[in-house]
Write a protein that holds these residues in place. Structure first.
Motif, mmCIF file in Angstrom:
data_model
loop_
_atom_site.group_PDB
_atom_site.id
_atom_site.type_symbol
_atom_site.label_atom_id
_atom_site.label_comp_id
_atom_site.label_asym_id
_atom_site.label_seq_id
_atom_site.Cartn_x
_atom_site.Cartn_y
_atom_site.Cartn_z
ATOM 1 N N ALA A 167 0.819 -1.214 0.000
ATOM 2 C CA ALA A 167 0.000 0.000 0.000
ATOM 3 C C ALA A 167 0.851 1.263 0.000
ATOM 4 O O ALA A 167 0.414 2.312 -0.452
ATOM 5 C CB ALA A 167 -0.924 -0.002 1.207
ATOM 6 N N ARG A 168 2.066 1.158 0.514
ATOM 7 C CA ARG A 168 2.986 2.303 0.545
ATOM 8 C C ARG A 168 3.966 2.267 -0.612
ATOM 9 O O ARG A 168 4.943 3.017 -0.624
ATOM 10 C CB ARG A 168 3.714 2.334 1.892
ATOM 11 C CG ARG A 168 2.803 2.875 2.985
ATOM 12 C CD ARG A 168 3.182 2.400 4.362
ATOM 13 N NE ARG A 168 2.256 2.959 5.345
ATOM 14 C CZ ARG A 168 1.008 2.529 5.535
ATOM 15 N NH1 ARG A 168 0.546 1.526 4.802
ATOM 16 N NH2 ARG A 168 0.225 3.096 6.436
ATOM 17 N N ARG A 169 3.674 1.401 -1.570
ATOM 18 C CA ARG A 169 4.403 1.328 -2.825
ATOM 19 C C ARG A 169 5.880 0.981 -2.656
ATOM 20 O O ARG A 169 6.732 1.434 -3.419
ATOM 21 C CB ARG A 169 4.232 2.619 -3.639
ATOM 22 C CG ARG A 169 2.778 2.930 -3.988
ATOM 23 C CD ARG A 169 2.663 4.085 -4.955
ATOM 24 N NE ARG A 169 3.346 3.812 -6.220
ATOM 25 C CZ ARG A 169 2.877 3.023 -7.189
ATOM 26 N NH1 ARG A 169 1.689 2.420 -7.037
ATOM 27 N NH2 ARG A 169 3.553 2.830 -8.303
ATOM 28 N N TYR A 170 6.172 0.165 -1.661
ATOM 29 C CA TYR A 170 7.525 -0.368 -1.545
ATOM 30 C C TYR A 170 7.673 -1.559 -2.485
ATOM 31 O O TYR A 170 6.711 -2.276 -2.755
ATOM 32 C CB TYR A 170 7.824 -0.781 -0.110
ATOM 33 C CG TYR A 170 8.234 0.384 0.765
ATOM 34 C CD1 TYR A 170 9.569 0.742 0.884
ATOM 35 C CD2 TYR A 170 7.275 1.139 1.442
ATOM 36 C CE1 TYR A 170 9.952 1.818 1.668
ATOM 37 C CE2 TYR A 170 7.652 2.221 2.235
ATOM 38 C CZ TYR A 170 8.997 2.550 2.344
ATOM 39 O OH TYR A 170 9.377 3.616 3.112
ATOM 40 N N GLY A 171 8.888 -1.776 -2.939
ATOM 41 C CA GLY A 171 9.120 -2.839 -3.905
ATOM 42 C C GLY A 171 9.360 -4.205 -3.308
ATOM 43 O O GLY A 171 9.328 -5.211 -4.015
ATOM 44 N N ALA A 172 9.614 -4.267 -1.990
ATOM 45 C CA ALA A 172 9.945 -5.564 -1.393
ATOM 46 C C ALA A 172 9.782 -5.505 0.120
ATOM 47 O O ALA A 172 9.719 -4.435 0.721
ATOM 48 C CB ALA A 172 11.372 -5.971 -1.748
ATOM 49 N N ARG A 222 5.055 -3.114 -8.068
ATOM 50 C CA ARG A 222 5.377 -1.974 -7.220
ATOM 51 C C ARG A 222 6.639 -1.296 -7.687
ATOM 52 O O ARG A 222 7.525 -1.922 -8.265
ATOM 53 C CB ARG A 222 5.547 -2.420 -5.759
ATOM 54 C CG ARG A 222 4.295 -3.041 -5.186
ATOM 55 C CD ARG A 222 3.163 -2.058 -5.135
ATOM 56 N NE ARG A 222 1.939 -2.683 -4.606
ATOM 57 C CZ ARG A 222 0.778 -2.062 -4.500
ATOM 58 N NH1 ARG A 222 0.660 -0.807 -4.884
ATOM 59 N NH2 ARG A 222 -0.274 -2.688 -4.023
ATOM 60 N N ALA A 223 6.734 -0.059 -7.375
ATOM 61 C CA ALA A 223 7.941 0.707 -7.749
ATOM 62 C C ALA A 223 9.098 0.233 -6.916
ATOM 63 O O ALA A 223 8.944 -0.316 -5.837
ATOM 64 C CB ALA A 223 7.699 2.200 -7.528
ATOM 65 N N ALA A 224 10.310 0.467 -7.391
ATOM 66 C CA ALA A 224 11.508 0.077 -6.662
ATOM 67 C C ALA A 224 11.651 0.878 -5.389
ATOM 68 O O ALA A 224 12.270 0.450 -4.438
ATOM 69 C CB ALA A 224 12.750 0.253 -7.531
ATOM 70 N N ALA A 225 11.113 2.062 -5.351
ATOM 71 C CA ALA A 225 11.199 2.904 -4.151
ATOM 72 C C ALA A 225 9.928 3.709 -4.029
ATOM 73 O O ALA A 225 9.308 4.075 -5.037
ATOM 74 C CB ALA A 225 12.408 3.833 -4.233
ATOM 75 N N PRO A 226 9.479 3.999 -2.825
ATOM 76 C CA PRO A 226 8.261 4.766 -2.635
ATOM 77 C C PRO A 226 8.473 6.233 -2.986
ATOM 78 O O PRO A 226 9.600 6.727 -2.932
ATOM 79 C CB PRO A 226 7.983 4.602 -1.125
ATOM 80 C CG PRO A 226 9.341 4.426 -0.541
ATOM 81 C CD PRO A 226 10.125 3.654 -1.552
#
Length: 228
Positions: A167-172, A222-226
């Motif tokens: 939900a916070r768009r972290y990649g892992a 998800r993006a690689a970083a938020p």
């Protein structure tokens, strides 16, 4: 089968959470001890000790006594490794759960509750490894009471962390668990985690052949970083 619910940590959970964490870590001491005794290093050390004492004292009984003493000392060293880890956790992040997780950026702490009792717990926070900061969150402090294992509690708690990170768009999501926590390893691998490394966090741990396994679960889409 008793039902349970997952909710966010409250201050009244403080004592239960700390006791659950300590019990969960200390129960693995026998497994860690057995693992060391099965290692080639331990067998070599014990054999050398037996032969050395026999050679110096000229008595097999004294040699066997020295080996027995070494086994007792090793047990206390293994237990010391676990108690030191517990003490460090209880005096740092688990000394102020709300401050460490609920009020921290991108942190949270959940408990599993059944019949008014805390039976499980898990936390998420920004990772300690600088290489993962900004790209992943870290699952921490997972523990479930023995009588509630095998009922999906661990899987549900793990799912909370994965959803939170997504939900916070972290990649892992990354995590660490000890080599003797086989059930935990199976759980994480079943949830999509893969082992990416292993380390010994101390000289004593290295001497006792005790490793920490590192896992990573990449979150699809998800993006690689938020965003910052």
């Amino acid at each position: 089968m008793a039902s349970y619910r997952i909710r966010q940590y409250r201050e009244q959970d403080y004592d239960a959470v700390r006791a659950l964490f300590a019990a969960g870590i200390l129960e693995h001491v026998p497994a860690a001890y057995r693992h060391f005794l099965r290692s080639a290093r331990a067998r070599l050390w014990l054999l050398l000790l037996l032969v050395a004492v026999r050679t110096v004292a000229g008595c097999w009984v004294l040699g066997l006594g020295a080996v027995a003493l070494a086994l007792v000392v090793t047990w206390f060293l293994v237990r010391s490794l676990a108690t030191t880890y517990v003490s460090e956790a209880l005096s740092t992040d688990l000394c102020d759960v709300s401050g460490s997780y609920l009020r921290a950026p991108d942190g949270c702490f959940w408990v599993a509750e059944a019949e008014g009792t805390v039976v499980g717990m898990v936390a998420v926070a920004r990772p300690q490894d600088p290489a993962d900061r900004g790209a992943a969150l870290e699952l921490k402090r997972m523990s479930v009471r023995k009588e509630f294992r095998g009922r999906g509690v661990s899987k549900a708690l793990c799912g909370e962390v994965l959803r939170f990170a997504g939900a916070r768009r972290y990649g892992a999501v990354v995590l660490s668990t000890s080599m003797v926590q086989v059930a935990a390893q199976r759980l994480y691998e079943g949830q999509g985690f893969r082992r990416v490394g292993a380390t010994s966090h101390s000289l004593l741990g290295s001497l006792l052949c005790f490793q920490i396994f590192h896992y990573r679960c990449d979150l699809p889409g998800r993006a690689a970083a938020p965003p910052r």
